[in-house]
Design a protein around this motif. Structure first.
Motif, PDB file in Angstrom:
ATOM      1  N   ALA A   7       6.341   6.138  -4.376  1.00  0.00           N
ATOM      2  CA  ALA A   7       7.036   5.519  -5.514  1.00  0.00           C
ATOM      3  C   ALA A   7       7.164   6.471  -6.683  1.00  0.00           C
ATOM      4  O   ALA A   7       8.072   6.341  -7.505  1.00  0.00           O
ATOM      5  CB  ALA A   7       6.296   4.251  -5.947  1.00  0.00           C
ATOM      6  N   CYS A   8       6.275   7.432  -6.764  1.00  0.00           N
ATOM      7  CA  CYS A   8       6.308   8.389  -7.866  1.00  0.00           C
ATOM      8  C   CYS A   8       7.058   9.667  -7.523  1.00  0.00           C
ATOM      9  O   CYS A   8       7.667  10.284  -8.402  1.00  0.00           O
ATOM     10  CB  CYS A   8       4.886   8.756  -8.274  1.00  0.00           C
ATOM     11  N   ALA A   9       7.006  10.096  -6.283  1.00  0.00           N
ATOM     12  CA  ALA A   9       7.426  11.452  -5.956  1.00  0.00           C
ATOM     13  C   ALA A   9       8.747  11.575  -5.216  1.00  0.00           C
ATOM     14  O   ALA A   9       9.236  12.691  -5.063  1.00  0.00           O
ATOM     15  CB  ALA A   9       6.340  12.128  -5.118  1.00  0.00           C
ATOM     16  N   LEU A  10       9.328  10.504  -4.744  1.00  0.00           N
ATOM     17  CA  LEU A  10      10.610  10.632  -4.046  1.00  0.00           C
ATOM     18  C   LEU A  10      11.680  11.133  -5.012  1.00  0.00           C
ATOM     19  O   LEU A  10      11.669  10.800  -6.195  1.00  0.00           O
ATOM     20  CB  LEU A  10      11.024   9.305  -3.431  1.00  0.00           C
ATOM     21  N   PRO A  11      12.597  11.941  -4.517  1.00  0.00           N
ATOM     22  CA  PRO A  11      13.581  12.576  -5.416  1.00  0.00           C
ATOM     23  C   PRO A  11      14.437  11.593  -6.221  1.00  0.00           C
ATOM     24  O   PRO A  11      14.804  11.881  -7.347  1.00  0.00           O
ATOM     25  CB  PRO A  11      14.457  13.389  -4.473  1.00  0.00           C
ATOM     26  N   GLN A  12      14.725  10.423  -5.665  1.00  0.00           N
ATOM     27  CA  GLN A  12      15.569   9.488  -6.421  1.00  0.00           C
ATOM     28  C   GLN A  12      14.776   8.723  -7.484  1.00  0.00           C
ATOM     29  O   GLN A  12      15.363   8.096  -8.344  1.00  0.00           O
ATOM     30  CB  GLN A  12      16.293   8.517  -5.490  1.00  0.00           C
ATOM     31  N   TYR A  13      13.454   8.770  -7.451  1.00  0.00           N
ATOM     32  CA  TYR A  13      12.644   8.062  -8.442  1.00  0.00           C
ATOM     33  C   TYR A  13      12.132   9.008  -9.520  1.00  0.00           C
ATOM     34  O   TYR A  13      12.370   8.793 -10.700  1.00  0.00           O
ATOM     35  CB  TYR A  13      11.476   7.337  -7.769  1.00  0.00           C
ATOM     36  N   LYS A  14      11.396  10.034  -9.167  1.00  0.00           N
ATOM     37  CA  LYS A  14      10.966  11.142 -10.024  1.00  0.00           C
ATOM     38  C   LYS A  14      10.212  10.758 -11.292  1.00  0.00           C
ATOM     39  O   LYS A  14      10.114  11.542 -12.207  1.00  0.00           O
ATOM     40  CB  LYS A  14      12.152  12.007 -10.429  1.00  0.00           C
ATOM     41  N   LEU A  15       9.702   9.575 -11.412  1.00  0.00           N
ATOM     42  CA  LEU A  15       8.918   9.200 -12.587  1.00  0.00           C
ATOM     43  C   LEU A  15       7.507   8.830 -12.145  1.00  0.00           C
ATOM     44  O   LEU A  15       7.318   8.195 -11.119  1.00  0.00           O
ATOM     45  CB  LEU A  15       9.556   8.019 -13.317  1.00  0.00           C
ATOM     46  N   TRP A  16       6.538   9.192 -12.941  1.00  0.00           N
ATOM     47  CA  TRP A  16       5.146   8.978 -12.577  1.00  0.00           C
ATOM     48  C   TRP A  16       4.553   7.735 -13.215  1.00  0.00           C
ATOM     49  O   TRP A  16       3.342   7.562 -13.219  1.00  0.00           O
ATOM     50  CB  TRP A  16       4.331  10.224 -12.952  1.00  0.00           C
ATOM     51  N   ALA A  78      14.148  -0.005  -8.941  1.00  0.00           N
ATOM     52  CA  ALA A  78      13.655  -1.149  -8.176  1.00  0.00           C
ATOM     53  C   ALA A  78      12.943  -0.706  -6.900  1.00  0.00           C
ATOM     54  O   ALA A  78      11.961  -1.322  -6.490  1.00  0.00           O
ATOM     55  CB  ALA A  78      14.800  -2.089  -7.849  1.00  0.00           C
ATOM     56  N   GLY A  79      13.407   0.355  -6.270  1.00  0.00           N
ATOM     57  CA  GLY A  79      12.750   0.849  -5.061  1.00  0.00           C
ATOM     58  C   GLY A  79      11.334   1.315  -5.323  1.00  0.00           C
ATOM     59  O   GLY A  79      10.428   1.096  -4.518  1.00  0.00           O
ATOM     60  N   ALA A  80      11.114   1.943  -6.454  1.00  0.00           N
ATOM     61  CA  ALA A  80       9.763   2.357  -6.833  1.00  0.00           C
ATOM     62  C   ALA A  80       8.884   1.137  -7.090  1.00  0.00           C
ATOM     63  O   ALA A  80       7.695   1.146  -6.776  1.00  0.00           O
ATOM     64  CB  ALA A  80       9.802   3.254  -8.064  1.00  0.00           C
ATOM     65  N   CYS A  81       9.469   0.093  -7.643  1.00  0.00           N
ATOM     66  CA  CYS A  81       8.741  -1.154  -7.869  1.00  0.00           C
ATOM     67  C   CYS A  81       8.299  -1.751  -6.537  1.00  0.00           C
ATOM     68  O   CYS A  81       7.146  -2.166  -6.382  1.00  0.00           O
ATOM     69  CB  CYS A  81       9.616  -2.134  -8.636  1.00  0.00           C
ATOM     70  N   TYR A  82       9.197  -1.792  -5.561  1.00  0.00           N
ATOM     71  CA  TYR A  82       8.864  -2.349  -4.252  1.00  0.00           C
ATOM     72  C   TYR A  82       7.788  -1.524  -3.551  1.00  0.00           C
ATOM     73  O   TYR A  82       6.868  -2.079  -2.938  1.00  0.00           O
ATOM     74  CB  TYR A  82      10.101  -2.440  -3.367  1.00  0.00           C
ATOM     75  N   LEU A  83       7.879  -0.210  -3.638  1.00  0.00           N
ATOM     76  CA  LEU A  83       6.861   0.635  -3.025  1.00  0.00           C
ATOM     77  C   LEU A  83       5.501   0.459  -3.705  1.00  0.00           C
ATOM     78  O   LEU A  83       4.465   0.454  -3.037  1.00  0.00           O
ATOM     79  CB  LEU A  83       7.287   2.106  -3.080  1.00  0.00           C
ATOM     80  N   THR A  84       5.500   0.295  -5.005  1.00  0.00           N
ATOM     81  CA  THR A  84       4.255   0.090  -5.730  1.00  0.00           C
ATOM     82  C   THR A  84       3.624  -1.244  -5.358  1.00  0.00           C
ATOM     83  O   THR A  84       2.406  -1.329  -5.158  1.00  0.00           O
ATOM     84  CB  THR A  84       4.493   0.160  -7.244  1.00  0.00           C
ATOM     85  N   ILE A  85       4.429  -2.279  -5.243  1.00  0.00           N
ATOM     86  CA  ILE A  85       3.910  -3.586  -4.844  1.00  0.00           C
ATOM     87  C   ILE A  85       3.377  -3.540  -3.412  1.00  0.00           C
ATOM     88  O   ILE A  85       2.335  -4.128  -3.112  1.00  0.00           O
ATOM     89  CB  ILE A  85       4.981  -4.676  -5.028  1.00  0.00           C
ATOM     90  N   ALA A  86       4.061  -2.831  -2.523  1.00  0.00           N
ATOM     91  CA  ALA A  86       3.563  -2.675  -1.154  1.00  0.00           C
ATOM     92  C   ALA A  86       2.228  -1.934  -1.149  1.00  0.00           C
ATOM     93  O   ALA A  86       1.311  -2.299  -0.402  1.00  0.00           O
ATOM     94  CB  ALA A  86       4.588  -1.926  -0.302  1.00  0.00           C
ATOM     95  N   GLY A  87       2.104  -0.921  -1.979  1.00  0.00           N
ATOM     96  CA  GLY A  87       0.831  -0.216  -2.105  1.00  0.00           C
ATOM     97  C   GLY A  87      -0.267  -1.115  -2.647  1.00  0.00           C
ATOM     98  O   GLY A  87      -1.420  -1.038  -2.203  1.00  0.00           O
ATOM     99  N   ASN A  88       0.078  -1.983  -3.602  1.00  0.00           N
ATOM    100  CA  ASN A  88      -0.895  -2.942  -4.127  1.00  0.00           C
ATOM    101  C   ASN A  88      -1.413  -3.868  -3.038  1.00  0.00           C
ATOM    102  O   ASN A  88      -2.609  -4.130  -2.950  1.00  0.00           O
ATOM    103  CB  ASN A  88      -0.271  -3.782  -5.249  1.00  0.00           C
TER     104      ASN A  88
END
Length: 112
Positions: A7-16, A78-88
């Motif tokens: 969620a942090c490192a994919l090129p389309q997200y790029k925010l930590w 939104a994709g980073a949000c979904y990945l973060t929730i999946a990680g949670n």
């Protein structure tokens, strides 16, 4: 952790910003661990344990709310949000498994 790093490192997200979830992962089990350490061991209702569960649930709900709020504020995608929730979900299921495994009386794990 893999979902969180993606969620942090994919090129389309790029925010930590989603990486701040690590704080919640560290804080979530602490109240329950402290309450189990100082409980009297009886099967009756324990107000200390109930307060610890309440605080733990507050941390858990906050950890799911943070990526949703960041996505709604357009800070993260939104994709980073979904990945973060999946990680949670994965991390908290692992924590539940830890507490269930080490709470059993019939195994040798409870000596810790």
């Amino acid at each position: 952790m893999t979902f969180l790093i993606l969620a942090c490192a994919l090129p389309q997200y790029k925010l930590w910003w989603p990486f701040f979830e690590i704080i919640f992962y560290i804080l979530a089990p602490i109240p329950t661990l402290v309450a189990r350490r100082y409980s009297d061991g009886s099967g009756s209702s324990n107000s200390c344990m109930e307060a610890a569960i309440f605080v733990t649930m507050g941390v858990l709900v906050s950890s799911f709310a943070l990526p949703i709020v960041l996505a709604r504020a357009a800070v993260i995608v939104a994709g980073a949000c979904y990945l973060t929730i999946a990680g949670n979900v994965v991390v908290y299921i692992t924590l539940i498994g830890f507490f269930l495994t080490f709470d059993q009386d019939d195994s040798d794990y409870n000596m810790w």
